[in-house]
Scaffold this motif. Structure first.
Motif, PDB file in Angstrom:
ATOM      1  N   UNK A  15       0.921  -1.315   0.001  1.00 14.02           N
ATOM      2  CA  UNK A  15      -0.262  -0.105  -0.034  1.00 14.02           C
ATOM      3  C   UNK A  15       1.086   1.335  -0.155  1.00 14.02           C
ATOM      4  N   UNK A  16       1.924   1.237   0.920  1.00 13.48           N
ATOM      5  CA  UNK A  16       3.119   2.516   0.339  1.00 13.48           C
ATOM      6  C   UNK A  16       3.386   2.534  -0.671  1.00 13.48           C
ATOM      7  N   UNK A  17       3.326   1.833  -1.222  1.00 14.38           N
ATOM      8  CA  UNK A  17       4.840   1.639  -2.659  1.00 14.38           C
ATOM      9  C   UNK A  17       3.602   2.280  -3.830  1.00 14.38           C
ATOM     10  N   UNK A  18       2.336   2.072  -3.836  1.00 15.70           N
ATOM     11  CA  UNK A  18       1.267   2.124  -4.186  1.00 15.70           C
ATOM     12  C   UNK A  18       0.546   3.688  -4.098  1.00 15.70           C
ATOM     13  N   UNK A  19       0.167   3.866  -3.039  1.00 18.59           N
ATOM     14  CA  UNK A  19      -1.052   4.862  -2.144  1.00 18.59           C
ATOM     15  C   UNK A  19       0.033   5.750  -2.070  1.00 18.59           C
ATOM     16  N   UNK A  20       0.987   6.497  -1.348  1.00 17.21           N
ATOM     17  CA  UNK A  20       2.020   7.714  -1.584  1.00 17.21           C
ATOM     18  C   UNK A  20       2.218   7.773  -2.650  1.00 17.21           C
ATOM     19  N   UNK A  21       3.584   7.369  -3.769  1.00 21.18           N
ATOM     20  CA  UNK A  21       3.658   7.951  -4.444  1.00 21.18           C
ATOM     21  C   UNK A  21       2.675   8.098  -6.058  1.00 21.18           C
ATOM     22  N   UNK A  22       1.110   7.650  -5.447  1.00 27.07           N
ATOM     23  CA  UNK A  22       0.564   8.358  -6.888  1.00 27.07           C
ATOM     24  C   UNK A  22       0.023   8.784  -6.753  1.00 27.07           C
ATOM     25  N   UNK A  23      -0.457   9.103  -4.896  1.00 32.16           N
ATOM     26  CA  UNK A  23      -1.062  10.580  -4.654  1.00 32.16           C
ATOM     27  C   UNK A  23       0.351  11.875  -4.659  1.00 32.16           C
ATOM     28  N   UNK A  24       1.380  11.433  -4.838  1.00 29.55           N
ATOM     29  CA  UNK A  24       1.978  12.189  -4.992  1.00 29.55           C
ATOM     30  C   UNK A  24       2.422  13.329  -6.167  1.00 29.55           C
ATOM     31  N   UNK A  25       2.059  12.045  -7.361  1.00 31.12           N
ATOM     32  CA  UNK A  25       2.013  12.615  -8.377  1.00 31.12           C
ATOM     33  C   UNK A  25       0.738  13.313  -8.741  1.00 31.12           C
ATOM     34  N   UNK A  26      -0.570  13.261  -7.812  1.00 29.92           N
ATOM     35  CA  UNK A  26      -1.455  14.363  -8.018  1.00 29.92           C
ATOM     36  C   UNK A  26      -0.978  15.279  -7.683  1.00 29.92           C
ATOM     37  N   UNK A  27      -0.351  15.122  -6.406  1.00 29.77           N
ATOM     38  CA  UNK A  27       0.577  16.956  -6.284  1.00 29.77           C
ATOM     39  C   UNK A  27       1.132  17.098  -6.741  1.00 29.77           C
ATOM     40  N   UNK A  28       1.868  16.649  -7.480  1.00 28.23           N
ATOM     41  CA  UNK A  28       2.175  17.356  -8.784  1.00 28.23           C
ATOM     42  C   UNK A  28       2.071  18.001 -10.143  1.00 28.23           C
ATOM     43  N   UNK A  29       1.076  16.905 -10.494  1.00 30.81           N
ATOM     44  CA  UNK A  29       0.328  17.865 -11.768  1.00 30.81           C
ATOM     45  C   UNK A  29      -0.426  18.933 -10.416  1.00 30.81           C
ATOM     46  N   UNK A  30      -1.254  19.216  -9.784  1.00 31.86           N
ATOM     47  CA  UNK A  30      -1.865  20.284  -9.198  1.00 31.86           C
ATOM     48  C   UNK A  30      -0.576  21.763  -9.235  1.00 31.86           C
ATOM     49  N   UNK A  31       0.997  21.066  -8.796  1.00 31.13           N
ATOM     50  CA  UNK A  31       1.446  21.759  -8.328  1.00 31.13           C
ATOM     51  C   UNK A  31       1.943  22.609 -10.480  1.00 31.13           C
ATOM     52  N   UNK A  32       2.119  21.278 -11.072  1.00 32.28           N
ATOM     53  CA  UNK A  32       2.556  22.069 -12.104  1.00 32.28           C
ATOM     54  C   UNK A  32       1.638  22.993 -13.182  1.00 32.28           C
ATOM     55  N   UNK A  33      -0.047  22.872 -12.869  1.00 34.75           N
ATOM     56  CA  UNK A  33      -0.550  23.756 -13.498  1.00 34.75           C
ATOM     57  C   UNK A  33      -1.407  24.772 -12.295  1.00 34.75           C
ATOM     58  N   UNK A  34      -0.958  25.003 -11.063  1.00 33.12           N
ATOM     59  CA  UNK A  34      -1.633  25.767 -10.119  1.00 33.12           C
ATOM     60  C   UNK A  34       0.064  26.701  -9.750  1.00 33.12           C
ATOM     61  N   UNK A  35       1.214  26.764  -9.771  1.00 37.11           N
ATOM     62  CA  UNK A  35       2.091  27.089  -8.705  1.00 37.11           C
ATOM     63  C   UNK A  35       3.237  27.263 -10.758  1.00 37.11           C
ATOM     64  N   UNK A  36       2.838  27.164 -11.861  1.00 39.39           N
ATOM     65  CA  UNK A  36       4.156  27.683 -12.762  1.00 39.39           C
ATOM     66  C   UNK A  36       3.352  28.209 -13.597  1.00 39.39           C
TER      67      UNK A  36
END
Length: 606
Positions: free
Chosen positions: A505-526
């Motif tokens: 679960x740690x190897x699956x849930x956490x990385x994918x959720x961090x990718x969600x935060x990454x796309x949010x940052x790319x589209x909202x803070x760039x």
């Protein structure tokens, strides 16, 4: 009667004006690239069909309006009609002007500039009017009762149909860069994992006023509350889907090189906050499935776990995805049962799992789960052998088959009940070995002495109950778990495919959720900041949906260009979206890349 000179001068200041020193010609190749994206989406053709026969002056054609907004978003990071007007009339070369039916001569006088800008505004107004199921005056605040009546039209059958059409058209544009990446082979190392999340889209308009009894100009907007936030943001909620991947190993380090595929936004839905959270996610996943992309694991936060199963969990399983979920404090621990098996934190387990292990996370707050103590880690590890094992993966309807942990060639627990009802046949003749090689880790783990033993009730040893009186999971070789759990609300809602808080679960849930935060940052803070309402000031849900879709499409294009440059050193050619464009070579893999196969790996025993 002529307007006073002072009023005329003030009005001119509000109209689009030239910006001295910022006029540079845009190359025809870039205009052609954005036009190719627009044409491949099919939006101009659909809008022309919708607008056919409508009364009023035609204004500027939809293709020109949308192309101007895309150019504005690409070069100024803003999707405004004023910036589109400046680009279309002052920064295009002759060939591009001819493509978009823009006069070759730039407007020279104030009257010509005002007329040109009015035509562009009128063209955008015709588009939004045709798509809006509840068109109203957004130049002033309406009485609350009138605004509520207009907002209610969105929930009528015609309004729902118009909303679905608008969402589909917005996604058609967003998915064009994704289609290119798939055709060029840039996504061939993506295994189909996705992350879905909602993010706030603030607006410039003020909210409803109880004091004056007037409604907001944004009649369908609401308050978006992010997780853990006490104060909301007035505006809309955007459902974003991102291409992601899980880690293969617990100790895997973050790659120093770019990911082996571009982490693009795979879908967008703009809606009123708190409404249709699950259905909006299904909308983008269903439209993505039309591209025949691989399916893997979908990770979602607690807002999606709380959805009704018919709105999220059931349809997503029937699309072929596995689920990785998180839970609220009150939902942790024992959640229900299915055919006698306990549902413990989303996983079906032996009916006689020790109660201390089954309730290890009960009433555990978020901090306790995030910063796990050694005691909790030990309890999570001791749970693993008691969970049912996957016997058959999901079929076309999302049904899986699970079996008792004491059965099969590699049982994880010892169970006298299972041995009595369905004894395991030894694979080799003769008595079991009495000597094992301690240096062999596999031999040690497979020996019965290394497995936990299920503690049965004392009465069962003296008077064993018949098979038909025992839980179904104990007497059958395997049990089927449909996607809808045959109406069992808890099982359909909370079940997931990785053991909660375990290593997988740690190897699956956490990385994918961090990718969600990454796309949010790319589209909202760039550079493309979809979270800045000044970059898209035009009011209305229809207008905001189109402008956000344009900005996300440009964001996807930027992600693709950046990834290609970092991966190969070669930029994305301006003719890449042309039908007859040559394919770029697929970037060579590195040792840090995920495996080439897009199939699901075998289940991990933790």
């Amino acid at each position: 009667m002529a307007r006073p000179a002072a009023d005329q001068a003030a009005a001119l200041l509000l109209r689009p004006q030239l910006r001295p020193g910022r006029l540079t010609d845009i190359p025809d190749s870039k205009v052609g690239q954005l036009l190719a994206i627009l044409d491949r989406s099919g939006l101009p053709q659909q809008l022309e069909e919708i607008l056919k026969g409508r009364p009023g002056p035609p204004g500027v054609r939809p293709r020109t309006v949308l192309a101007g907004l895309m150019l504005a978003a690409y070069y100024t990071n803003r999707a405004t009609i004023a910036d589109a007007w400046r680009i279309l009339h002052f920064r295009l070369q002759p060939a591009a002007r001819a493509w978009l039916n823009i006069p070759q001569d730039r407007p020279a006088t104030a009257r010509e500039r005002i007329a040109a800008s009015r035509r562009l505004y009128r063209g955008m107004n015709r588009i939004t009017t045709a798509l809006d199921p509840a068109r109203c005056d957004r130049r002033r605040r309406l009485p609350q009762a009138d605004a509520d009546a207009f907002a209610a039209l969105w929930e009528e059958p015609t309004g729902r149909q118009a909303r679905a059409r608008l969402q589909q058209m917005a996604n058609q544009l967003v998915l064009v860069p994704v289609q290119l990446a798939k055709q060029r082979g840039y996504l061939h190392r993506w295994r189909g994992d996705v992350g879905v999340d909602t993010t706030s889209i603030p607006v410039l308009a003020d909210p409803d006023s109880e004091r004056s009894g007037t409604a907001s100009v944004e009649i369908t907007a609401g308050w978006h509350f992010s997780g853990g936030a006490d104060e909301g943001i007035f505006g809309y909620s955007a459902t974003l889907l991102v291409a992601a991947h899980a880690r293969r190993h617990s100790n895997e380090e973050k790659p120093k090189q770019p990911t082996p595929y571009p982490q693009l936004c795979l879908g967008l839905v703009l809606d009123t906050p708190g409404f249709r959270t699950g259905p909006n996610a299904i909308t983008v996943l269903t439209q993505l499935a039309e591209l025949q992309t691989p399916v893997g694991t979908c990770a979602a936060d607690r807002a999606y776990t709380g959805c009704a199963p018919a709105n999220f969990q059931i349809p997503i399983r029937r699309l072929g995805y596995q689920l990785a979920l998180d839970y609220k404090v009150e939902d942790r621990g024992i959640q229900g049962s299915w055919k006698g098996a306990l549902l413990v934190d989303g996983s079906l387990a032996c009916p006689h799992m020790p109660i201390a292990l089954a309730t290890a996370t009960r009433d555990a707050d978020d901090k306790t789960v995030r910063l796990r103590s050694d005691e909790l880690k030990e309890a999570i590890a001791q749970r693993q052998p008691h969970f049912l094992k996957l016997k058959e993966g999901a079929d076309a309807r999302g049904t899986v088959r699970l079996q008792c942990p004491a059965t099969g060639p590699s049982p994880s627990v010892n169970c006298a009940r299972r041995d009595r009802l369905r004894p395991n046949r030894p694979r080799h003749g003769g008595p079991p070995p009495t000597v094992i090689t301690l240096a062999d880790a596999r031999a040690r783990a497979s020996h019965p002495a290394a497995r936990p033993t299920v503690q049965l009730p004392d009465t069962e040893w003296a008077d064993p109950p018949p098979k038909d009186e025992l839980p179904e999971v104990c007497g059958k070789s395997a049990i089927s778990v449909p996607a809808d759990a045959a109406g069992d609300l808890k099982t359909a809602k909370f079940r997931q495919d990785t053991h909660y808080l375990g290593a997988a679960w740690d190897r699956t849930y956490k990385p994918i959720r961090s990718h969600n935060e990454g796309i949010n940052g790319r589209l909202k803070n760039g550079n493309i900041d979809i979270g800045n309402p000044k970059h898209r000031p035009a009011p209305g849900q229809v207008t905001q949906t189109l402008l956000i879709a344009i900005m996300v499409t440009i964001g996807n294009l930027d992600i693709l260009e950046t990834w290609l440059d970092q991966r190969t050193g070669a930029p994305l050619r301006d003719n890449a979206f042309d039908a007859d464009a040559e394919f770029e070579s697929v970037p060579s893999p590195t040792k840090d890349d995920p495996p080439e196969t897009t199939g699901r790996p075998p289940p991990v025993t933790e």
